[in-house]
Design a protein around this motif. Structure first.
Motif, mmCIF file in Angstrom:
data_model
loop_
_atom_site.group_PDB
_atom_site.id
_atom_site.type_symbol
_atom_site.label_atom_id
_atom_site.label_comp_id
_atom_site.label_asym_id
_atom_site.label_seq_id
_atom_site.Cartn_x
_atom_site.Cartn_y
_atom_site.Cartn_z
ATOM 1 N N ASP A 317 -9.471 7.772 -2.739
ATOM 2 C CA ASP A 317 -8.666 6.863 -3.558
ATOM 3 C C ASP A 317 -7.671 7.606 -4.441
ATOM 4 O O ASP A 317 -6.496 7.243 -4.501
ATOM 5 C CB ASP A 317 -9.592 5.991 -4.426
ATOM 6 C CG ASP A 317 -10.441 5.043 -3.589
ATOM 7 O OD1 ASP A 317 -9.963 4.598 -2.530
ATOM 8 O OD2 ASP A 317 -11.583 4.752 -3.995
ATOM 9 N N LYS A 318 -8.135 8.651 -5.133
ATOM 10 C CA LYS A 318 -7.224 9.374 -6.023
ATOM 11 C C LYS A 318 -6.176 10.149 -5.243
ATOM 12 O O LYS A 318 -5.021 10.258 -5.667
ATOM 13 C CB LYS A 318 -8.021 10.306 -6.945
ATOM 14 C CG LYS A 318 -8.861 9.563 -7.972
ATOM 15 C CD LYS A 318 -9.579 10.523 -8.906
ATOM 16 C CE LYS A 318 -10.409 9.765 -9.940
ATOM 17 N NZ LYS A 318 -11.124 10.682 -10.857
ATOM 18 N N ALA A 321 -3.477 7.851 -3.970
ATOM 19 C CA ALA A 321 -2.557 7.412 -5.020
ATOM 20 C C ALA A 321 -1.336 8.322 -5.072
ATOM 21 O O ALA A 321 -0.232 7.898 -5.437
ATOM 22 C CB ALA A 321 -3.269 7.404 -6.371
ATOM 23 N N ASN A 322 -1.541 9.597 -4.693
ATOM 24 C CA ASN A 322 -0.433 10.560 -4.650
ATOM 25 C C ASN A 322 0.197 10.654 -3.267
ATOM 26 O O ASN A 322 1.407 10.836 -3.130
ATOM 27 C CB ASN A 322 -0.944 11.957 -5.046
ATOM 28 C CG ASN A 322 -1.509 11.995 -6.448
ATOM 29 O OD1 ASN A 322 -1.026 11.316 -7.339
ATOM 30 N ND2 ASN A 322 -2.540 12.802 -6.650
ATOM 31 N N PRO A 324 -0.014 8.394 0.038
ATOM 32 C CA PRO A 324 -0.546 7.174 0.662
ATOM 33 C C PRO A 324 -1.053 7.350 2.090
ATOM 34 O O PRO A 324 -1.947 6.620 2.518
ATOM 35 C CB PRO A 324 0.644 6.214 0.617
ATOM 36 C CG PRO A 324 1.459 6.688 -0.545
ATOM 37 C CD PRO A 324 1.329 8.178 -0.543
#
Length: 530
Positions: A317-318, A321-322, A324
């Motif tokens: 997930d993290k 976020a950077n 995709p």
């Protein structure tokens, strides 16, 4: 050797909140004795050490629910994340003994029991007041689940077992990076891993036009941490006691470790490994993965899939976020010359469990109340839902497919914290993780196949002697581990030649290692070969 039995959901629906203390009867008392004396339902104050105290609030929904259901007063106290063991031992030494604590290692458990700081917990008390917990223990540890916790025939522990442990750790490779550097087949062998490492370093896998990426990152905080899957490719598991042909062996001094160090030295010299692995701590590794500075890392399988599928998801997930398009391929590790693979895994008996302070020995009614709360918060659906999800229709709803979903604005962690719900509310039993029971709460229906495809990839061995008291090991482990770390780091980085491995083994044995191995073999035969 203790093995985990197949996980079977514990039956729910038991009315756990009825007090065992109320009324006048001739039923068996807390310890199973016949009692005819009238008993008054007392209101106890239950205190818990919480490592996520910073995410709890006073008069939270979760706390008020438990207080009302069990007629208790709840006190949450801060528990250090970094120095918990040292702080707890200091409290005990100064006479400030908590009611209850969890997750100490077995050496500390042994020490506190010998000091007389720990209360005996009669098996009958557990069976009567935590029946679902007791059934869960027996399913996974057999008919005598307290065997390894007893001292002089008495039990001082509430076992905590990590049923995920034996295959939890995997190797994750950035799938999008493999695609970017033209690798179409997921690496399997050491040679194929080396090819991926080389291209992750040299072929601009993140497409930013810079040579600023490394193949594999990791850390060297402990012996088990140092690129364990590379050692697993040669069938050895540093930092652990494992059984081999009826004998106990220690992975760091096995001949296969020298072969692994040779490979790691080669990779280090070619700048394929993160050169800062020696200095890295857990957060450094996380930062490098999430910021796309390295493409291979060893971690728990659930770090590589979305949190909605299971528990954490930080490397998915993290990272997404950077980036995709970021994705992962998971493996048990590179295969060595003989097809061996795996990494150091986690013994399902990962700690000494939970203990009560000595003063609780004289307050079995309060001890029973702790057990009742623990049983309900870990195994009763209604209790679990109220603690973690809150008020149906206000903070969450249950979808048509049976999924539990927070309602806005409670789908944001900060709003859950304000309302006072979530996994951070620890009532001891939150450590008793029955993942079959928790499945509907942890995994969205449409993500179940993703979870199932990810959760049993890991291979390897765990330290089978972890629950066993080995005096020579406890006396020498710090010095032996520091020696191993120094030699290993120096051999990987080229400060020493790998040929010094044989010298290291001799020094390790002379520094107490031989005594450790002799006692470990004796304890192994006493506990696992009868």
């Amino acid at each position: 050797m203790i093995t985990l039995k197949k996980m079977i959901p514990v039956a729910l629906g038991v009315a756990l909140f009825g007090s065992v203390l109320a009324g006048c009867s001739t039923e068996k008392g807390l310890n199973g004795e016949q009692s005819t004396a009238p008993q008054v339902d007392k209101k106890f104050k239950l205190s818990y050490l919480n490592q996520n105290y910073d995410k709890t609030v006073k008069d939270s929904y979760a706390i008020k629910y438990v207080e009302n259901k069990f007629n208790v007063e709840i006190e949450q106290l801060p528990r250090s994340k970094d120095n918990y063991k040292e702080e707890l031992l200091l409290k005990v030494a100064s006479g400030e003994i908590p009611d209850v604590w969890v997750d100490l290692g077995f050496p500390e458990y042994e020490k506190l029991v010998n000091q007389g700081a720990v209360a005996e917990i009669p098996q009958e008390l557990i069976e009567k007041n935590a029946p679902n917990y007791w059934a869960w223990l027996k399913k996974h540890l057999g008919d005598d689940p307290l065997k390894l916790y007893k001292r002089e025939g008495k039990n001082y522990s509430m076992p905590i077992i990590q049923t995920l442990g034996p295959d939890r750790t995997v190797v994750g490779l950035r799938k999008d990076w493999l695609d970017n550097v033209g690798i179409t087949k997921s690496p399997e062998t050491l040679e194929e891993f080396e090819d991926a490492l080389r291209k992750f370093r040299n072929n601009d896998p993140d497409k930013n036009g810079k040579k600023d990426t490394y193949g594999w990152t990791g850390q060297a905080v402990g012996v088990k941490d140092i690129f364990s899957p590379v050692f697993g490719a040669f069938g050895v598991f540093p930092g652990t006691f494992t059984d081999k042909d009826g004998k106990i062996v220690r992975g760091e001094i096995e001949p296969g470790a020298k072969q692994a160090l040779t490979i790691l030295n080669k990779w280090y010299k070619e700048e394929l490994l993160d050169p800062e692995f020696v200095l890295n701590k857990g957060q450094n590794v996380d930062d490098k993965i999430i910021s796309s500075k390295a493409g291979i890392v060893t971690a728990s399988w659930y770090q590589f899939i979305t949190k909605a599928a299971f528990f954490d998801g930080k490397y998915y997930d993290k990272l997404r976020a950077n980036v995709p398009a970021a994705n992962w391929v998971l493996t048990a590790g590179p295969k060595g010359p003989d097809g061996q693979q795996g990494t150091v895994q986690l013994n399902p008996i990962a700690s000494s469990g939970g203990q009560f302070g000595k003063h609780m020995e004289n307050d079995k009614e309060k001890m029973a109340k702790y057990l009742q709360v623990a049983d309900a918060t870990a195994f009763d659906a209604e209790t679990f839902e109220n603690i973690v999800y809150g008020e149906k229709g206000k903070t969450y709803n249950k979808g048509e497919k049976g999924d539990y979903k927070y309602l806005p604005p409670f789908d944001k962690e900060e709003e859950q914290i304000k309302f006072g719900i979530g996994q951070q509310y620890t009532f001891l039993g939150k450590s008793f993780n029955d993942y079959d029971f928790q499945t509907p709460y942890m995994t969205l229906n449409e993500l179940m196949s993703l979870r199932k495809a990810s959760e049993h990839i890991g291979k390897g061995k765990y330290d089978i002697m972890q629950p066993i008291a080995i005096a020579a090991y406890n006396e020498n482990v710090d010095a032996l581990d520091q020696m191993t770390l120094k030699y290993y780091i120096d051999m990987i980085t080229g400060q020493r030649p790998v040929s010094d491995f044989d010298k290291y083994v001799e020094e390790w044995k002379k520094a107490g290692g031989s005594k450790v191995m002799a006692e470990a073999q004796k304890k192994y035969e006493e506990n696992f070969k009868k």
